[in-house]
Design a protein around this motif. Structure first.
Motif, short mmCIF file in Angstrom:
data_model
loop_
_atom_site.label_atom_id
_atom_site.label_comp_id
_atom_site.label_asym_id
_atom_site.label_seq_id
_atom_site.Cartn_x
_atom_site.Cartn_y
_atom_site.Cartn_z
N ASN A 208 0.83 -1.21 0.00
CA ASN A 208 0.00 0.00 0.00
C ASN A 208 0.85 1.25 0.00
N ARG A 209 1.90 1.25 0.82
CA ARG A 209 2.78 2.42 0.89
C ARG A 209 3.53 2.61 -0.43
N MET A 210 4.00 1.52 -0.99
CA MET A 210 4.71 1.60 -2.27
C MET A 210 3.79 2.07 -3.38
N SER A 211 2.54 1.62 -3.34
CA SER A 211 1.58 2.01 -4.36
C SER A 211 1.35 3.52 -4.35
N LEU A 212 1.23 4.10 -3.16
CA LEU A 212 1.06 5.56 -3.05
C LEU A 212 2.30 6.28 -3.57
N PHE A 213 3.46 5.73 -3.28
CA PHE A 213 4.72 6.34 -3.72
C PHE A 213 4.81 6.37 -5.24
N TYR A 214 4.57 5.23 -5.87
CA TYR A 214 4.74 5.14 -7.33
C TYR A 214 3.57 5.75 -8.10
N ALA A 215 2.47 6.03 -7.42
CA ALA A 215 1.35 6.70 -8.09
C ALA A 215 1.69 8.15 -8.39
N GLU A 216 2.66 8.71 -7.68
CA GLU A 216 3.08 10.09 -7.92
C GLU A 216 3.87 10.19 -9.22
N ALA A 217 3.63 11.25 -9.97
CA ALA A 217 4.41 11.46 -11.20
C ALA A 217 5.89 11.67 -10.85
N THR A 218 6.15 12.38 -9.76
CA THR A 218 7.52 12.63 -9.30
C THR A 218 7.62 12.20 -7.84
N PRO A 219 7.78 10.91 -7.59
CA PRO A 219 7.70 10.40 -6.22
C PRO A 219 8.79 10.90 -5.28
N VAL A 283 14.71 23.34 -5.14
CA VAL A 283 14.47 24.21 -3.98
C VAL A 283 13.25 25.11 -4.19
N ILE A 284 12.96 25.47 -5.45
CA ILE A 284 11.74 26.23 -5.73
C ILE A 284 10.52 25.41 -5.33
N ILE A 285 10.50 24.14 -5.69
CA ILE A 285 9.35 23.28 -5.36
C ILE A 285 9.22 23.12 -3.85
N LEU A 286 10.33 22.92 -3.17
CA LEU A 286 10.26 22.79 -1.71
C LEU A 286 9.76 24.09 -1.08
N TYR A 287 10.28 25.23 -1.55
CA TYR A 287 9.83 26.53 -1.04
C TYR A 287 8.33 26.70 -1.26
N ASP A 288 7.87 26.31 -2.43
CA ASP A 288 6.45 26.50 -2.77
C ASP A 288 5.54 25.66 -1.87
N HIS A 289 6.03 24.51 -1.43
CA HIS A 289 5.23 23.66 -0.56
C HIS A 289 5.27 24.13 0.89
N LEU A 322 12.15 19.66 -16.27
CA LEU A 322 12.22 20.62 -15.16
C LEU A 322 11.05 21.60 -15.22
N LEU A 323 10.72 22.06 -16.41
CA LEU A 323 9.56 22.95 -16.55
C LEU A 323 8.27 22.21 -16.19
N ASN A 324 8.19 20.94 -16.57
CA ASN A 324 7.01 20.15 -16.19
C ASN A 324 6.93 19.97 -14.68
N ALA A 325 8.09 19.83 -14.03
CA ALA A 325 8.11 19.70 -12.58
C ALA A 325 7.56 20.96 -11.93
N LEU A 326 7.92 22.12 -12.46
CA LEU A 326 7.39 23.38 -11.92
C LEU A 326 5.88 23.49 -12.17
N LYS A 327 5.43 22.97 -13.30
CA LYS A 327 4.01 23.06 -13.64
C LYS A 327 3.15 22.10 -12.82
N PHE A 328 3.66 20.89 -12.61
CA PHE A 328 2.80 19.83 -12.09
C PHE A 328 3.09 19.41 -10.66
N THR A 329 4.22 19.80 -10.09
CA THR A 329 4.52 19.36 -8.72
C THR A 329 4.58 20.52 -7.73
#
Length: 347
Positions: A208-219, A283-289, A322-329
């Motif tokens: 179950n834990r692994m399933s949640l992890f791999y369901a993420e586009a960027t786990p 670091v942008i993604i971490l800051y945004d979260h 990288l641009l997709n990471a900014l858009k989707f994560t």
């Protein structure tokens, strides 16, 4: 690789500058105030920074994790999947030979996926250890980055690995297909007398834990974002700004380096450019979260327009992920407070 960033502390006199030079053992280079009106610059030696005595305990702990990162990435890159075996088994449900062949093909892959997942947990703990060191009072995040250069280097290496892992994972749909087949086979008890030893390795709870992890586009990025958010919530006496300023400073470091020809001309390979782009996006993604208003708000300490422009100035093949990471994560890109020109740049 040398990274330069402006310090908010103001200009220093020559005696102070020389003292800083001696203290950092040639890792810290202070320019004269006439070169930049904003004050002294320093660079982080991401190639040669060695831990001081005060850094060594944490550095050793994090290094024990990072030294496995390349083998983890190689294992992911070599992942081929069991697509053909699974298709044959599904198309011929009464053929036990094909069922067993698919099962025997999937089980080693599930063990490998568990290894990747286990590494994400180790990486999460390593990141939190570094955040604790790089944000603790009374020193400012900039001062920490000046003094604990070996830890700053490890912080960047974690982000670099994370973006690389997720870029590869997104290109391997077989991962989720293989794991889904494994879970279906276990739950339906269709394997009859086949070897069930793997259930002790990957039981339902672990699955179950692994399933949640791999369901993420960027786990891996999701893991680090959650780790950073948890770090802030669990350290209530630590001002939020200590964490967000650490992240925004790292973003500024990479942006200045990437947009300044005098700095990029010193790079020995394209890998250095990619390293800095990945760290900046991470670091942008971490800051945004972590920051309540996110990275895209006008009040953000990160120059998002400048960061996106730096990425778009690079070859498209290098920055698409990288641009997709900014858009989707990221968390706040679609907030009403995000300037329209920033959203337009990422479309």
């Amino acid at each position: 690789m040398s990274i330069f960033v402006s310090s908010p502390a103001g200009c220093v006199d020559l005696q102070t500058a020389m003292g800083m030079l001696n203290q950092m053992g040639n890792l810290l280079k202070v320019l004269t105030c006439t070169e930049l009106e904003q004050g002294p610059n320093f660079f982080l030696d991401f190639e040669n920074a060695q831990p001081t005595d005060s850094e060594r305990e944490v550095w050793n702990q994090v290094n024990s994790v990072l030294q496995d990162s390349e083998s983890i990435l190689s294992g992911l890159q070599a992942y081929k999947g069991a697509g053909q075996e699974i298709r044959d088994a599904i198309q011929n449900p009464s053929d036990m030979v094909l069922q067993e062949r698919a099962w025997n093909a999937v089980c080693p892959l599930v063990i490998r996926l568990k290894k990747f997942y286990g590494f994400s947990i180790r990486l999460e703990k390593a990141l939190q250890s570094l955040l604790e060191c790089l944000t603790c009072p009374p020193a400012s995040p900039t001062q920490h980055l000046e003094r604990e250069q070996a830890l700053a280097k490890q912080f960047a290496e974690i982000l670099h690995f994370t973006l690389r892992f997720d870029e590869v994972k997104m290109r391997i749909p077989a991962i989720q297909n293989d794991f889904s087949y494994y879970r279906r086979t276990i739950s339906r008890n269709r394997i009859n007398n086949m070897n069930l030893d793997i259930e002790s390795e990957v039981n339902n709870e672990m699955a179950n834990r692994m399933s949640l992890f791999y369901a993420e586009a960027t786990p891996m990025l999701k893991t680090l974002s959650t780790a950073t958010t948890n770090f802030v919530s669990e350290n209530k006496t630590l001002p939020l700004e200590n964490t967000t300023d650490c992240l925004s400073t790292m973003a500024s470091v990479c942006k200045v380096m990437l947009e300044t020809p005098d700095y990029t001309s010193r790079f020995n390979s394209e890998d250095t450019l990619l390293f800095c782009m990945r760290v900046m996006v991470g670091v942008i993604i971490l800051y945004d979260h972590v920051h309540p208003n996110g990275a895209f708000n006008k009040s953000s300490k990160i120059d998002m327009k400048g960061c996106i422009k730096v990425l778009k100035d690079q070859p498209a093949d290098n920055v698409e992920g990288l641009l997709n990471a900014l858009k989707f994560t990221t968390k706040h890109l679609n907030d009403e407070s995000t300037p329209k020109n920033i959203r337009t740049m990422l479309q």
